[in-house]
Scaffold this motif. Structure first.
Motif, PDB file in Angstrom:
ATOM      1  N   GLU A  60      38.645  41.183  43.037  1.00  0.00           N
ATOM      2  CA  GLU A  60      38.551  41.687  41.670  1.00  0.00           C
ATOM      3  C   GLU A  60      39.078  40.679  40.667  1.00  0.00           C
ATOM      4  OE1 GLU A  60      37.559  44.186  38.548  1.00  0.00           O
ATOM      5  OE2 GLU A  60      36.903  44.144  40.634  1.00  0.00           O
ATOM      6  N   ARG A  63      36.457  37.365  41.156  1.00  0.00           N
ATOM      7  CA  ARG A  63      35.101  37.714  40.700  1.00  0.00           C
ATOM      8  C   ARG A  63      35.146  39.119  40.102  1.00  0.00           C
ATOM      9  NH1 ARG A  63      34.876  35.695  45.638  1.00  0.00           N
ATOM     10  NH2 ARG A  63      34.710  37.774  46.560  1.00  0.00           N
ATOM     11  N   PRO A  64      35.577  39.254  38.845  1.00  0.00           N
ATOM     12  CA  PRO A  64      35.712  40.578  38.231  1.00  0.00           C
ATOM     13  C   PRO A  64      34.431  41.400  38.371  1.00  0.00           C
ATOM     14  CG  PRO A  64      36.651  38.897  36.816  1.00  0.00           C
ATOM     15  CD  PRO A  64      35.955  38.164  37.923  1.00  0.00           C
ATOM     16  N   GLY A  65      34.625  42.680  38.733  1.00  0.00           N
ATOM     17  CA  GLY A  65      33.482  43.566  38.929  1.00  0.00           C
ATOM     18  C   GLY A  65      33.002  43.617  40.368  1.00  0.00           C
ATOM     19  N   SER A  66      33.633  42.818  41.237  1.00  0.00           N
ATOM     20  CA  SER A  66      33.188  42.775  42.636  1.00  0.00           C
ATOM     21  C   SER A  66      34.166  43.483  43.567  1.00  0.00           C
ATOM     22  CB  SER A  66      33.018  41.320  43.097  1.00  0.00           C
ATOM     23  OG  SER A  66      34.266  40.643  43.132  1.00  0.00           O
ATOM     24  N   HIS A  67      35.047  44.305  43.017  1.00  0.00           N
ATOM     25  CA  HIS A  67      36.050  44.994  43.843  1.00  0.00           C
ATOM     26  C   HIS A  67      35.355  45.801  44.930  1.00  0.00           C
ATOM     27  CE1 HIS A  67      39.545  47.192  45.105  1.00  0.00           C
ATOM     28  NE2 HIS A  67      40.291  46.732  44.122  1.00  0.00           N
ATOM     29  N   ARG A 215      38.771  55.362  41.683  1.00  0.00           N
ATOM     30  CA  ARG A 215      37.482  54.812  41.263  1.00  0.00           C
ATOM     31  C   ARG A 215      36.883  53.871  42.304  1.00  0.00           C
ATOM     32  NH1 ARG A 215      38.597  50.273  36.599  1.00  0.00           N
ATOM     33  NH2 ARG A 215      36.334  50.160  36.840  1.00  0.00           N
ATOM     34  N   TYR A 216      37.726  53.219  43.108  1.00  0.00           N
ATOM     35  CA  TYR A 216      37.222  52.287  44.123  1.00  0.00           C
ATOM     36  C   TYR A 216      37.219  52.887  45.537  1.00  0.00           C
ATOM     37  CZ  TYR A 216      37.845  48.685  40.519  1.00  0.00           C
ATOM     38  OH  TYR A 216      37.774  47.945  39.365  1.00  0.00           O
TER      39      TYR A 216
END
Length: 309
Positions: A60, A63-67, A215-216
């Motif tokens: 995260e 690469r933000p948004g790839s959690h 959320r994840y």
């Protein structure tokens, strides 16, 4: 087990240790073997065992948004690691600055200066440092320079399948909770707080607990499942039939996790619950009338009883 937040929490006068490093999401059979080897070697050497992990997930930050979907929330992960006999869990805040730390500095500043590593145990695919430039071969060379040994923890597999967090996420995403349980060594668990829903289950005679999850969280594929419901402070879990999806019979749009606790009559609102998924019973189906839906739910409950023994 001691719990540290970052390396600044290492106490003064800290001695030598055996260290393993990783995200360890899921604490699956492969992780258990690596951590178990770390604990065993620490006891042989008469030093402390240390598990180093990260928060948030490095993906995260890099690469933000790839959690990726999370198999175990932090508190659960700590409990599972503690159950393996670890002396110290060190959770490192993974920041953009930390991600830029060169591989050599990672080894010197963390493993040597802070943790005084006598031995480092890592998996065959271990990478570290800025842009994951460091590998096991580099770690071994640096170990010879700084005075610590390196041991590989071989990957764990069964019937040709290598157990990994990525593999388990794919199982959960496909709804194959039985395969996920094999790789985890226990059922996949989903946690959340019970919030108010549409009350349709109650109207149908099957009141459900509507679970608000992280959320994840790794939520299984849409469908109906047999699960065990764990309540805080209660020794015995409840049998539960769990529906995941959008309630197609009622043209729902919001994806929900709803659990009907068998043989239970009480108020669960506001409680934090956990669901241990045992088996998938069927996929989601849209019915044109209420009567066949109620008949199917009745059958789902019966199947849940059989699945849970």
């Amino acid at each position: 087990m001691q719990r540290w937040r970052g390396f600044d929490a290492v106490p003064g006068g800290w001695g030598r240790s055996v260290v393993t490093i990783g995200v360890f999401d899921g604490v699956h059979k492969g992780h258990q073997a690596t951590i178990g080897h770390t604990v065993a070697r620490a006891r042989e050497l008469g030093v402390q065992s240390v598990v180093v992990t990260f928060d948030p997930h490095p993906a995260e930050v890099v690469r933000p948004g790839s959690h990726p979907a999370v198999l175990t929330e932090p508190a659960r992960k700590a409990e599972l690691i503690e159950s393996l006999g670890v002396d110290v869990l060190c959770v490192v805040p993974f920041t953009a600055e930390f991600s830029r730390l060169p591989a050599e500095a990672f080894v010197h500043d963390i493993l040597v200066a802070h943790l005084h590593a006598a031995l480092v145990v890592v998996g065959d695919n271990f990478r570290f440092g800025h842009r994951a430039a460091g590998d096991v071969a580099l770690l071994d060379r640096l170990g010879r320079t700084f005075g610590f040994a390196v041991e590989d923890a071989p990957l764990i597999s069964e019937a040709g399948t290598v157990f990994s967090s990525t593999y388990i996420r794919s199982c959960v995403d496909a709804g194959d909770v039985a395969a996920a349980a094999v790789a985890l060594g226990r059922p996949h668990r989903l946690e959340g707080v019970v919030v108010r829903g549409d009350q349709r289950g109650r109207e149908l005679g099957f009141p459900t607990a509507n679970l608000l999850c992280h959320r994840y969280a790794a939520v299984p594929a849409d469908g109906i499942y047999a699960a065990r419901m764990i309540r805080r402070g209660q020794r015995h879990p409840l049998a539960a039939a769990v529906s995941i999806g959008t309630n197609p019979t009622f043209s729902g749009r919001e994806r929900r996790v709803e659990a009907y606790a068998l043989d239970f009559d009480g108020d669960l609102y506001g409680e934090r619950l956990a669901l241990d998924f045992v088996s998938r019973l069927r996929g989601q189906v849209r019915y044109d009338a209420i009567e066949p839906l109620v008949a199917q739910i009745t059958e789902d409950v019966a199947q849940t009883r059989r699945a849970l023994g």
